[in-house]
Design a protein around this motif. Sequence first.
Motif, PDB file in Angstrom:
ATOM      1  N   ARG A 160      76.771  85.064 -12.933  1.00 13.97           N
ATOM      2  CA  ARG A 160      77.871  86.008 -12.998  1.00 13.97           C
ATOM      3  C   ARG A 160      77.822  86.151 -14.848  1.00 13.97           C
ATOM      4  NH1 ARG A 160      82.660  81.899 -10.186  1.00 13.97           N
ATOM      5  NH2 ARG A 160      82.368  82.802  -8.581  1.00 13.97           N
ATOM      6  N   ALA A 161      77.372  85.214 -15.761  1.00 13.65           N
ATOM      7  CA  ALA A 161      77.388  85.536 -16.857  1.00 13.65           C
ATOM      8  C   ALA A 161      76.297  86.072 -17.581  1.00 13.65           C
ATOM      9  CB  ALA A 161      77.127  83.889 -17.669  1.00 13.65           C
ATOM     10  N   ASP A 162      74.350  85.675 -16.600  1.00 11.25           N
ATOM     11  CA  ASP A 162      73.692  86.622 -17.611  1.00 11.25           C
ATOM     12  C   ASP A 162      73.697  87.726 -16.769  1.00 11.25           C
ATOM     13  OD1 ASP A 162      73.551  84.046 -19.143  1.00 11.25           O
ATOM     14  OD2 ASP A 162      71.966  83.120 -18.323  1.00 11.25           O
ATOM     15  N   ALA A 163      73.655  88.068 -15.469  1.00  6.78           N
ATOM     16  CA  ALA A 163      73.033  89.296 -14.681  1.00  6.78           C
ATOM     17  C   ALA A 163      74.121  89.889 -14.554  1.00  6.78           C
ATOM     18  CB  ALA A 163      73.203  88.865 -13.397  1.00  6.78           C
ATOM     19  N   GLY A 164      75.798  89.723 -14.457  1.00  6.87           N
ATOM     20  CA  GLY A 164      76.873  90.488 -14.532  1.00  6.87           C
ATOM     21  C   GLY A 164      77.087  90.662 -13.404  1.00  6.87           C
ATOM     22  N   VAL A 165      76.402  89.834 -12.342  1.00  7.41           N
ATOM     23  CA  VAL A 165      76.446  89.953 -10.572  1.00  7.41           C
ATOM     24  C   VAL A 165      77.614  89.296 -10.386  1.00  7.41           C
ATOM     25  CG1 VAL A 165      75.540  89.655  -8.745  1.00  7.41           C
ATOM     26  CG2 VAL A 165      74.146  90.661  -9.878  1.00  7.41           C
ATOM     27  N   ASP A 166      79.063  89.565 -10.021  1.00  9.72           N
ATOM     28  CA  ASP A 166      80.234  88.794  -9.719  1.00  9.72           C
ATOM     29  C   ASP A 166      80.220  88.091  -8.373  1.00  9.72           C
ATOM     30  OD1 ASP A 166      82.101  86.830 -10.429  1.00  9.72           O
ATOM     31  OD2 ASP A 166      83.789  89.178 -10.303  1.00  9.72           O
ATOM     32  N   LEU A 167      79.620  87.325  -8.170  1.00 11.45           N
ATOM     33  CA  LEU A 167      79.526  87.046  -6.593  1.00 11.45           C
ATOM     34  C   LEU A 167      80.405  85.838  -6.481  1.00 11.45           C
ATOM     35  CD1 LEU A 167      76.147  86.190  -5.795  1.00 11.45           C
ATOM     36  CD2 LEU A 167      77.145  88.178  -4.772  1.00 11.45           C
ATOM     37  N   ALA A 168      81.149  85.965  -5.110  1.00 12.20           N
ATOM     38  CA  ALA A 168      82.091  85.015  -5.109  1.00 12.20           C
ATOM     39  C   ALA A 168      81.722  83.741  -5.083  1.00 12.20           C
ATOM     40  CB  ALA A 168      82.635  85.113  -3.494  1.00 12.20           C
ATOM     41  N   GLU A 169      81.624  82.495  -4.713  1.00 15.72           N
ATOM     42  CA  GLU A 169      81.097  81.226  -4.564  1.00 15.72           C
ATOM     43  C   GLU A 169      80.676  81.051  -3.468  1.00 15.72           C
ATOM     44  OE1 GLU A 169      82.966  77.025  -5.339  1.00 15.72           O
ATOM     45  OE2 GLU A 169      83.458  77.926  -6.933  1.00 15.72           O
ATOM     46  N   GLY A 170      81.584  81.289  -2.229  1.00 16.33           N
ATOM     47  CA  GLY A 170      81.444  81.713  -0.811  1.00 16.33           C
ATOM     48  C   GLY A 170      80.224  82.307  -0.876  1.00 16.33           C
ATOM     49  N   THR A 171      80.230  83.410  -1.632  1.00 16.82           N
ATOM     50  CA  THR A 171      78.518  84.125  -0.889  1.00 16.82           C
ATOM     51  C   THR A 171      77.248  83.659  -1.258  1.00 16.82           C
ATOM     52  OG1 THR A 171      80.196  85.671  -1.400  1.00 16.82           O
ATOM     53  CG2 THR A 171      78.347  86.199  -1.889  1.00 16.82           C
ATOM     54  N   ILE A 172      77.723  83.059  -2.314  1.00 16.61           N
ATOM     55  CA  ILE A 172      75.928  82.526  -2.592  1.00 16.61           C
ATOM     56  C   ILE A 172      75.453  81.144  -2.163  1.00 16.61           C
ATOM     57  CG2 ILE A 172      77.151  80.011  -3.690  1.00 16.61           C
ATOM     58  CD1 ILE A 172      74.198  82.541  -5.581  1.00 16.61           C
ATOM     59  N   TYR A 173      76.292  80.292  -1.061  1.00 17.69           N
ATOM     60  CA  TYR A 173      75.762  79.597  -0.400  1.00 17.69           C
ATOM     61  C   TYR A 173      74.540  79.994   0.915  1.00 17.69           C
ATOM     62  CZ  TYR A 173      76.837  75.996  -3.379  1.00 17.69           C
ATOM     63  OH  TYR A 173      76.975  75.349  -4.581  1.00 17.69           O
ATOM     64  N   PRO A 174      75.387  81.187   1.259  1.00 21.08           N
ATOM     65  CA  PRO A 174      74.819  81.874   2.912  1.00 21.08           C
ATOM     66  C   PRO A 174      73.914  83.111   2.513  1.00 21.08           C
ATOM     67  CG  PRO A 174      77.275  81.972   2.877  1.00 21.08           C
ATOM     68  CD  PRO A 174      77.140  81.479   1.497  1.00 21.08           C
ATOM     69  N   ASP A 229      62.692  82.091 -10.073  1.00 20.74           N
ATOM     70  CA  ASP A 229      61.463  81.662 -10.781  1.00 20.74           C
ATOM     71  C   ASP A 229      61.115  81.170 -12.547  1.00 20.74           C
ATOM     72  OD1 ASP A 229      58.995  83.016 -10.909  1.00 20.74           O
ATOM     73  OD2 ASP A 229      59.408  84.715 -12.326  1.00 20.74           O
ATOM     74  N   GLU A 230      62.622  81.064 -13.074  1.00 18.65           N
ATOM     75  CA  GLU A 230      62.652  80.285 -14.149  1.00 18.65           C
ATOM     76  C   GLU A 230      62.290  78.807 -13.685  1.00 18.65           C
ATOM     77  OE1 GLU A 230      65.838  80.676 -16.012  1.00 18.65           O
ATOM     78  OE2 GLU A 230      65.632  83.043 -16.290  1.00 18.65           O
ATOM     79  N   GLY A 231      62.442  78.643 -12.386  1.00 22.48           N
ATOM     80  CA  GLY A 231      62.382  77.149 -12.586  1.00 22.48           C
ATOM     81  C   GLY A 231      63.591  76.582 -11.731  1.00 22.48           C
ATOM     82  N   PRO A 232      64.183  75.301 -10.942  1.00 21.05           N
ATOM     83  CA  PRO A 232      64.219  75.373  -9.742  1.00 21.05           C
ATOM     84  C   PRO A 232      65.843  75.111 -10.522  1.00 21.05           C
ATOM     85  CG  PRO A 232      62.588  73.184  -9.903  1.00 21.05           C
ATOM     86  CD  PRO A 232      62.087  74.550 -10.769  1.00 21.05           C
ATOM     87  N   GLN A 233      66.676  74.844  -9.853  1.00 24.19           N
ATOM     88  CA  GLN A 233      68.257  75.394  -9.835  1.00 24.19           C
ATOM     89  C   GLN A 233      69.282  74.896  -9.361  1.00 24.19           C
ATOM     90  OE1 GLN A 233      68.674  78.836 -12.799  1.00 24.19           O
ATOM     91  NE2 GLN A 233      67.238  79.065 -12.216  1.00 24.19           N
ATOM     92  N   TYR A 234      70.595  74.308  -8.916  1.00 27.62           N
ATOM     93  CA  TYR A 234      71.188  73.974  -7.957  1.00 27.62           C
ATOM     94  C   TYR A 234      72.694  75.290  -7.888  1.00 27.62           C
ATOM     95  CZ  TYR A 234      74.427  72.846 -11.899  1.00 27.62           C
ATOM     96  OH  TYR A 234      75.431  72.167 -13.076  1.00 27.62           O
ATOM     97  N   GLY A 235      73.251  75.617  -6.911  1.00 28.16           N
ATOM     98  CA  GLY A 235      73.512  76.874  -6.533  1.00 28.16           C
ATOM     99  C   GLY A 235      75.208  76.582  -7.286  1.00 28.16           C
ATOM    100  N   LEU A 236      75.605  76.191  -7.229  1.00 28.71           N
ATOM    101  CA  LEU A 236      76.302  76.325  -8.964  1.00 28.71           C
ATOM    102  C   LEU A 236      76.328  77.044 -10.580  1.00 28.71           C
ATOM    103  CD1 LEU A 236      79.636  74.057  -8.053  1.00 28.71           C
ATOM    104  CD2 LEU A 236      79.643  76.233  -7.136  1.00 28.71           C
ATOM    105  N   GLU A 237      75.129  76.147 -10.592  1.00 28.50           N
ATOM    106  CA  GLU A 237      74.644  76.753 -11.710  1.00 28.50           C
ATOM    107  C   GLU A 237      74.093  78.006 -11.489  1.00 28.50           C
ATOM    108  OE1 GLU A 237      71.066  74.859 -14.717  1.00 28.50           O
ATOM    109  OE2 GLU A 237      70.834  74.589 -12.583  1.00 28.50           O
ATOM    110  N   LEU A 238      73.136  78.472 -10.555  1.00 26.49           N
ATOM    111  CA  LEU A 238      73.000  79.898  -9.336  1.00 26.49           C
ATOM    112  C   LEU A 238      74.395  80.856 -10.073  1.00 26.49           C
ATOM    113  CD1 LEU A 238      70.336  78.917  -7.344  1.00 26.49           C
ATOM    114  CD2 LEU A 238      69.896  79.962  -9.339  1.00 26.49           C
ATOM    115  N   LEU A 239      75.136  80.400  -9.548  1.00 25.19           N
ATOM    116  CA  LEU A 239      76.333  81.040  -9.128  1.00 25.19           C
ATOM    117  C   LEU A 239      76.662  81.354 -11.028  1.00 25.19           C
ATOM    118  CD1 LEU A 239      78.336  82.910  -7.567  1.00 25.19           C
ATOM    119  CD2 LEU A 239      79.682  80.378  -7.574  1.00 25.19           C
ATOM    120  N   ASP A 240      76.824  80.532 -11.668  1.00 19.83           N
ATOM    121  CA  ASP A 240      77.289  80.632 -13.017  1.00 19.83           C
ATOM    122  C   ASP A 240      76.549  82.216 -13.774  1.00 19.83           C
ATOM    123  OD1 ASP A 240      79.270  79.162 -12.528  1.00 19.83           O
ATOM    124  OD2 ASP A 240      78.944  77.612 -13.297  1.00 19.83           O
ATOM    125  N   ARG A 241      75.391  81.386 -13.383  1.00 23.28           N
ATOM    126  CA  ARG A 241      74.148  82.418 -14.223  1.00 23.28           C
ATOM    127  C   ARG A 241      73.846  83.161 -13.653  1.00 23.28           C
ATOM    128  NH1 ARG A 241      68.511  80.045 -15.657  1.00 23.28           N
ATOM    129  NH2 ARG A 241      69.079  81.663 -16.708  1.00 23.28           N
TER     130      ARG A 241
END
Length: 120
Positions: free
Chosen positions: A44-58, A30-42
């Motif tokens: 993890r860091a901002d929301a405390g949701v520790d997803l595995a890298e292989g989880t974000i793309y599905p 909702d903040e604007g377009p972002q790419y996959g790894l950027e979303l994953l990093d955020r």
Amino acid sequence: MTDNERPEADSRRAQLLKGVAELALLSLLDEGPQYGLELLDRLRADAGVDLAEGTIYPLLHRLQKAGLMASEWRIEQDGARPRKYYALTDLGRAELASQLAEWRRLNASLNPFLDRRTLR
């Protein structure tokens, strides 16, 4: 704690994370377009949701297939390889509003309920 209890606890935590990951992801987009790894990093860091890298793309693919987001390839200014950026659609914004309302309703009733209990 036995060795058998840890995998069960990890499984419960993973299920809980799956439930909040979609809401957190929609909120970030909702903040604007972002790419996959950027979303994953955020996530993890901002929301405390520790997803595995292989989880974000599905998850991104499922939300895109549902019409909640769109994607486009962009070439970065620094000459790095192209990245796929994701953005909310109007349907995605409506879904975010619906999930936020439900999350807030659930928190308003569940938090006081849980606060009355003590861990044993």
